[in-house]
Design a protein around this motif. Sequence first.
Motif, short mmCIF file in Angstrom:
data_model
loop_
_atom_site.label_atom_id
_atom_site.label_comp_id
_atom_site.label_asym_id
_atom_site.label_seq_id
_atom_site.Cartn_x
_atom_site.Cartn_y
_atom_site.Cartn_z
N GLU A 23 47.47 41.45 38.93
CA GLU A 23 47.43 41.64 40.38
C GLU A 23 47.56 43.12 40.69
O GLU A 23 48.20 43.87 39.95
CB GLU A 23 48.57 40.88 41.06
CG GLU A 23 48.45 39.37 40.95
CD GLU A 23 49.60 38.63 41.63
OE1 GLU A 23 49.52 37.38 41.74
OE2 GLU A 23 50.58 39.29 42.05
N LYS A 38 43.38 40.23 40.77
CA LYS A 38 43.52 39.69 42.12
C LYS A 38 44.15 40.73 43.05
O LYS A 38 45.24 41.24 42.76
CB LYS A 38 44.40 38.44 42.11
CG LYS A 38 44.66 37.85 43.49
CD LYS A 38 45.64 36.69 43.43
CE LYS A 38 45.98 36.17 44.82
NZ LYS A 38 46.97 35.07 44.78
N TYR A 83 40.29 40.72 53.67
CA TYR A 83 40.43 39.30 53.34
C TYR A 83 39.80 38.37 54.38
O TYR A 83 39.76 37.16 54.19
CB TYR A 83 41.90 38.93 53.09
CG TYR A 83 42.82 39.19 54.26
CD1 TYR A 83 42.92 38.30 55.32
CD2 TYR A 83 43.63 40.33 54.29
CE1 TYR A 83 43.77 38.53 56.39
CE2 TYR A 83 44.49 40.57 55.34
CZ TYR A 83 44.55 39.68 56.39
OH TYR A 83 45.39 39.90 57.46
N TYR A 127 36.18 36.64 50.23
CA TYR A 127 37.62 36.55 49.98
C TYR A 127 38.21 35.25 50.54
O TYR A 127 39.18 34.71 49.98
CB TYR A 127 38.34 37.79 50.52
CG TYR A 127 38.13 38.97 49.60
CD1 TYR A 127 38.91 39.13 48.47
CD2 TYR A 127 37.10 39.87 49.83
CE1 TYR A 127 38.70 40.18 47.59
CE2 TYR A 127 36.87 40.93 48.96
CZ TYR A 127 37.67 41.07 47.84
OH TYR A 127 37.44 42.11 46.96
N GLU A 128 37.63 34.74 51.60
CA GLU A 128 38.05 33.42 52.08
C GLU A 128 37.78 32.35 51.03
O GLU A 128 38.58 31.44 50.82
CB GLU A 128 37.32 33.08 53.38
CG GLU A 128 37.80 33.89 54.58
CD GLU A 128 37.16 33.44 55.88
OE1 GLU A 128 36.07 32.83 55.83
OE2 GLU A 128 37.74 33.69 56.95
N GLU A 129 36.66 32.48 50.33
CA GLU A 129 36.34 31.53 49.26
C GLU A 129 37.29 31.65 48.08
O GLU A 129 37.46 30.70 47.31
CB GLU A 129 34.89 31.74 48.80
CG GLU A 129 33.86 31.32 49.85
CD GLU A 129 32.44 31.67 49.47
OE1 GLU A 129 32.24 32.12 48.31
OE2 GLU A 129 31.54 31.51 50.31
N LEU A 130 37.93 32.81 47.94
CA LEU A 130 38.93 33.00 46.89
C LEU A 130 40.30 32.45 47.30
O LEU A 130 41.24 32.47 46.50
CB LEU A 130 39.06 34.47 46.52
CG LEU A 130 37.86 35.13 45.83
CD1 LEU A 130 38.17 36.60 45.53
CD2 LEU A 130 37.48 34.40 44.54
N GLY A 131 40.40 32.01 48.56
CA GLY A 131 41.64 31.39 49.01
C GLY A 131 42.46 32.21 49.99
O GLY A 131 43.54 31.77 50.42
N PHE A 132 41.98 33.39 50.36
CA PHE A 132 42.72 34.20 51.33
C PHE A 132 42.55 33.64 52.74
O PHE A 132 41.47 33.18 53.11
CB PHE A 132 42.22 35.65 51.28
CG PHE A 132 42.60 36.38 50.02
CD1 PHE A 132 43.82 37.02 49.92
CD2 PHE A 132 41.74 36.39 48.93
CE1 PHE A 132 44.17 37.69 48.75
CE2 PHE A 132 42.09 37.05 47.76
CZ PHE A 132 43.31 37.70 47.67
N LYS A 133 43.62 33.70 53.53
CA LYS A 133 43.61 33.16 54.88
C LYS A 133 43.91 34.25 55.90
O LYS A 133 44.62 35.22 55.60
CB LYS A 133 44.67 32.05 55.02
CG LYS A 133 44.55 30.92 54.00
CD LYS A 133 43.28 30.09 54.21
CE LYS A 133 43.26 28.91 53.24
NZ LYS A 133 42.00 28.13 53.38
#
Length: 401
Positions: free
Chosen positions: A78, A99, A348, A353-359
């Motif tokens: 990270e 990440k 993000y 990046y949304e597809e990577l799980g960021f909200k």
Amino acid sequence: MVINMKYIPYGKQNIDEEDIQSVVEVLMSDFLTQGPKIDEFEEKLAEFCGAKYAVLFNSGTAALHAAYFSIGLSKGDEFITTPITFVATANAGVYLGAKPVFVDIEKDTGNIDAGKIEDKISDRTKLIVPVHYAGHPCDMKKIKEIADKYNLKVVEDGCHALGAEYIVQCSSFNVQGSTFKVGSCQFSDMTVFSFHPVKHITTGEGGAVLTNKKEYYEKLLIFRTHGITRDVSKFKAQDSASEGDWYYEMQCLGYNYRMTDIQAALGMSQLKKLDNFVERRRQIAKKYYSIFKELDYFDLPEEKVYAHHSYHLYHVRLKDKYVRRKVDIFRMLRGNGVGVQVHYIPVYWQPFYEELGFKKGICTDAEDFYRREISLPIYPAMTDEDVDFVASKIDEVFRSL
């Protein structure tokens, strides 16, 4: 009948006859790429910033990628950075399988909030990447103290900040502190610059990494040239001595990230003017401040006591009553010849990046900053008349609301 309205872009290169001649001389020489101008520009850039080494690349993005590779960032790691930056700051780590972890910002400077970094450090954190947003240095002494505490590396994204300076306050001795240029790497392992046309100096496209550590310098050199070395002392094959002078080794998966001599010549010519470029940007910023300080349209950029701002951007933040009209304000200003821009949509928020799980919602100050921020034109070739034109159009637009 077509009327050509005056239009002032938010940023623009400044090329003169000396720059043009420097490029022509290379075009007439024996080397267009991988020639002597690369070494010359690297030496001049390192000297200007006060670092031991500089390595040139064909873009700021390539330079970021190389810097992250050189410190060993890899899959499962990270790295901490800010969401208020161009996407390349985060993307370059994702290229290596790492990440990004986004830390919220200071509301006034737009820089990463050093006081919030420790809360985001985990056992996978390897690197901190502060971004000197708009040309205002981050609080590097504080960031370096955090990095040392947790044994982390620091790579400065200085793509906005060539020519900016960081001032270390020596309050314990009650004397003026030492001043370091961004790029000196006094508080980091490496610093990355961009030479895109809207930056402080340009090579067309281009970038660089500066460092004081030979280990990183050597890794940067090999990474930008396909992972290949021709240095006999570094060959790994046991039978390499039996090969001829043509022999080379590919020792890692590198890339073709080289800058050309044409670009390097332009960069060297531009570098001679950098101090003047920065000074003119500061003059424009001062003039904006004198015009807008009494108006109630937006908040103006800050300059902390530890910073000498180089004003790549002049960012303003809309007051509460204007935030919901940002789209209209943006369109109206552009329609009136003022080429404003917005820096930046939080990284993000991007679909990738949304597809990577960021909200949305993870950095509330950064999101509020984005909703308010507009970048006004600022570049060395702007005249005082241009600044007055921008200011008058801004006043017209806000009064019409």
